[in-house]
Write a protein that holds these residues in place. Structure first.
Motif, mmCIF file in Angstrom:
data_model
loop_
_atom_site.group_PDB
_atom_site.id
_atom_site.type_symbol
_atom_site.label_atom_id
_atom_site.label_comp_id
_atom_site.label_asym_id
_atom_site.label_seq_id
_atom_site.Cartn_x
_atom_site.Cartn_y
_atom_site.Cartn_z
ATOM 1 N N GLY A 226 0.796 -1.214 0.000
ATOM 2 C CA GLY A 226 0.000 0.000 0.000
ATOM 3 C C GLY A 226 0.834 1.273 0.000
ATOM 4 O O GLY A 226 0.285 2.361 -0.235
ATOM 5 N N GLU A 227 2.131 1.156 0.248
ATOM 6 C CA GLU A 227 2.993 2.343 0.238
ATOM 7 C C GLU A 227 3.548 2.651 -1.148
ATOM 8 O O GLU A 227 4.363 3.559 -1.310
ATOM 9 C CB GLU A 227 4.129 2.159 1.246
ATOM 10 N N PHE A 228 3.105 1.888 -2.149
ATOM 11 C CA PHE A 228 3.504 2.124 -3.532
ATOM 12 C C PHE A 228 2.269 2.189 -4.416
ATOM 13 O O PHE A 228 1.316 1.434 -4.223
ATOM 14 C CB PHE A 228 4.402 0.987 -4.050
ATOM 15 N N ALA A 229 2.310 3.088 -5.390
ATOM 16 C CA ALA A 229 1.282 3.067 -6.428
ATOM 17 C C ALA A 229 1.536 1.855 -7.315
ATOM 18 O O ALA A 229 2.671 1.605 -7.725
ATOM 19 C CB ALA A 229 1.340 4.350 -7.250
ATOM 20 N N HIS A 230 0.504 1.088 -7.601
ATOM 21 C CA HIS A 230 0.662 -0.084 -8.460
ATOM 22 C C HIS A 230 -0.643 -0.377 -9.179
ATOM 23 O O HIS A 230 -1.697 0.178 -8.838
ATOM 24 C CB HIS A 230 1.129 -1.300 -7.648
ATOM 25 N N ARG A 231 -0.593 -1.247 -10.171
ATOM 26 C CA ARG A 231 -1.750 -1.556 -11.004
ATOM 27 C C ARG A 231 -2.227 -2.975 -10.756
ATOM 28 O O ARG A 231 -1.475 -3.926 -10.930
ATOM 29 C CB ARG A 231 -1.382 -1.382 -12.483
ATOM 30 N N ASP A 232 -3.468 -3.097 -10.319
ATOM 31 C CA ASP A 232 -4.118 -4.408 -10.184
ATOM 32 C C ASP A 232 -3.281 -5.390 -9.374
ATOM 33 O O ASP A 232 -3.135 -6.564 -9.756
ATOM 34 C CB ASP A 232 -4.415 -5.006 -11.574
ATOM 35 N N SER A 233 -2.713 -4.903 -8.273
ATOM 36 C CA SER A 233 -1.889 -5.749 -7.390
ATOM 37 C C SER A 233 -0.656 -6.322 -8.082
ATOM 38 O O SER A 233 -0.072 -7.296 -7.607
ATOM 39 C CB SER A 233 -2.732 -6.895 -6.802
ATOM 40 N N MET A 234 -0.246 -5.707 -9.228
ATOM 41 C CA MET A 234 0.959 -6.160 -9.919
ATOM 42 C C MET A 234 2.166 -5.510 -9.244
ATOM 43 O O MET A 234 2.705 -4.505 -9.695
ATOM 44 C CB MET A 234 0.897 -5.795 -11.400
ATOM 45 N N ILE A 235 2.571 -6.116 -8.142
ATOM 46 C CA ILE A 235 3.677 -5.596 -7.355
ATOM 47 C C ILE A 235 4.321 -6.757 -6.609
ATOM 48 O O ILE A 235 3.635 -7.727 -6.231
ATOM 49 C CB ILE A 235 3.184 -4.514 -6.362
ATOM 50 N N THR A 236 5.617 -6.708 -6.453
ATOM 51 C CA THR A 236 6.312 -7.742 -5.679
ATOM 52 C C THR A 236 5.874 -7.640 -4.224
ATOM 53 O O THR A 236 6.052 -6.608 -3.577
ATOM 54 C CB THR A 236 7.836 -7.559 -5.786
ATOM 55 N N LYS A 237 5.294 -8.713 -3.712
ATOM 56 C CA LYS A 237 4.756 -8.694 -2.353
ATOM 57 C C LYS A 237 5.886 -8.527 -1.343
ATOM 58 O O LYS A 237 7.029 -8.898 -1.574
ATOM 59 C CB LYS A 237 3.986 -9.986 -2.072
ATOM 60 N N PHE A 238 5.542 -7.951 -0.184
ATOM 61 C CA PHE A 238 6.605 -7.572 0.746
ATOM 62 C C PHE A 238 7.371 -8.770 1.276
ATOM 63 O O PHE A 238 8.563 -8.660 1.573
ATOM 64 C CB PHE A 238 6.059 -6.703 1.885
#
Length: 420
Positions: A226-238
């Motif tokens: 949640g501390e990064f803008a991203h698209r459709d949960s396309m983000i490396t999970k913490f």
């Protein structure tokens, strides 16, 4: 006793110090700038080893020795070499003003928040990466690592270079502010003392400092998605990011590539830990998202818009690489990264089918390879004030580590390389 006197940017050495000397050691310009006792032997540096041997001969007969150096000889200076050879108890150190302090003074800036890096007698890559990562850097220059080389490496940045030459010389001293392209286009000669690399847009404002240097590191990492803008949960999970950062080991002076950067979460975290970072992303909206996330977290990244592996040829060799995307081209991308990475390559994948090819690409490049399947379940609330475990998608994380050849310690071989 060996009296080590800093000259050039400070007060000239006292006559009584030189008057009693039986041996005076220094660079030619140092010796020419003072009145030497008529009976004293002079050693012009030159290589250090013969001078140290000559000093040892005078120390053995308890004859007074004076060593002339630049500025503060205890700051990237000859004091280190003398103390290792003769012991700190035999040294009487009389520092002048260091070239770094003088350069910042000429620029009208404080320097308790600066990073200082020496590029004299060293590869310039560490200095370049520090300049890419931090807003206020002083670079002690040397042949092959001066303003022109720094400017060429920073062509696409918003930095200003303050080039300080012949500091302390009333006739020759010059302090010039130039852009990186201007610095790259000039022949600066041999009189440059220090180059300041500045990004004033990122200077901290209104900060009361307690510790000198670039500041303490981040108080946490593996930040929540949640501390990064991203698209459709396309983000490396913490959870994945935490292990990836541990294997990448980003640090001051490193260059890290984040290939297929997406939101840039790994790139931003590496930059927060002190590394210079290039985020490679093929989509235009992804590029803008990475830039927004970097700005939100107060770090400076180079964002390269293009498709790997082809676009990677534009970049300097990295210390570490994170590959978080690539699709069917993933093995080719990993191969290209592994050929150039100096230390490690970390790859995140959701597809089991791609694991063997990635592993083969890493081992074929000479890396030792290891990896894990990461599966985590997070606490999630349910109605009725109860909690369940919500599983995240499993991710394969593979990493390759290049075997390191032990390096013998190097001793600088001239006073200009150890006294700035």
């Amino acid at each position: 006793m060996i009296t080590v006197v800093g000259t050039g940017t400070g007060v000239p050495p006292a006559e009584d110090v030189l008057g009693a000397a039986e041996l005076v050691v220094g660079g030619r310009r140092h010796l020419d700038a003072v009145r030497l006792p008529s009976g004293a032997e002079q050693v012009v540096l030159g290589p250090l080893a013969p001078a140290l041997d000559r000093i040892e001969a005078y120390v053995a007969k308890q004859a007074p020795v004076v060593v002339l150096a630049s500025g503060d000889p205890g700051f990237f200076g000859i004091v280190r070499v003398l103390a290792e050879r003769f012991g700190a108890g035999l040294l009487d150190i009389r520092p002048g003003v260091s070239s770094v302090a003088a350069a910042f003074a000429r620029a009208g800036l404080t320097w308790d928040d600066a990073v200082v890096v020496s590029a004299h007698g060293r590869e310039p890559r560490t200095a370049v990466n520090v300049c890419r990562a931090y807003p206020k850097v002083a670079v002690l220059t040397g042949p092959g690592a001066g303003p022109a080389e720094l400017g060429a490496a920073l062509l696409h940045s918003d930095r200003v270079l303050v080039v300080a030459s012949a500091l302390g010389d009333p006739e020759r001293e010059r302090v010039e502010r130039v852009t990186p392209p201007e610095a790259a286009s000039r022949d600066w000669g041999t009189a440059v003392s220090v180059v300041l690399c500045l990004d004033k847009a990122r200077f901290p404002a209104g900060v009361v400092r307690t510790v000198a240097g670039p500041g303490v590191g981040p108080d946490r990492w593996a930040l929540d998605e949640g501390e990064f803008a991203h698209r459709d949960s396309m983000i490396t999970k913490f959870e994945v990011r935490a292990l990836a950062l541990a294997r990448l080991g980003p640090r001051l002076g490193d260059l890290v590539w984040d290939v297929g950067a997406g939101s840039g979460s790994v790139a931003v975290e590496c930059a927060r830990l002190g590394a210079a970072v290039v985020a490679v992303e093929k989509t235009g909206d992804g590029v803008e998202r990475i830039r927004a996330n970097a700005a939100a977290h107060g770090v400076d990244l180079q964002v390269l818009h293009g498709s790997a592996p082809g676009v990677l040829s534009e970049l300097d060799d990295p210390d570490a690489v994170f590959v978080g995307g690539g699709g069917g081209d993933l093995p080719d991308i990993v191969t290209a990264c592994a050929r150039r990475a100096r230390r490690t390559v970390v790859v995140a994948m959701a597809a089991l089918d791609r694991v063997p090819a990635v592993r083969e690409a890493l081992t074929a490049a000479g890396f030792s390879c290891d990896g894990v399947l990461l599966q985590s379940s997070r606490l999630a609330p349910l109605p009725g004030d109860v909690t369940r475990l919500a599983a995240t998608n499993p991710v394969f994380l593979l990493w390759g580590v290049r075997p390191q050849v032990p390096q013998a310690p190097q001793v600088p071989n001239d006073i200009k390389g150890v006294a700035q």
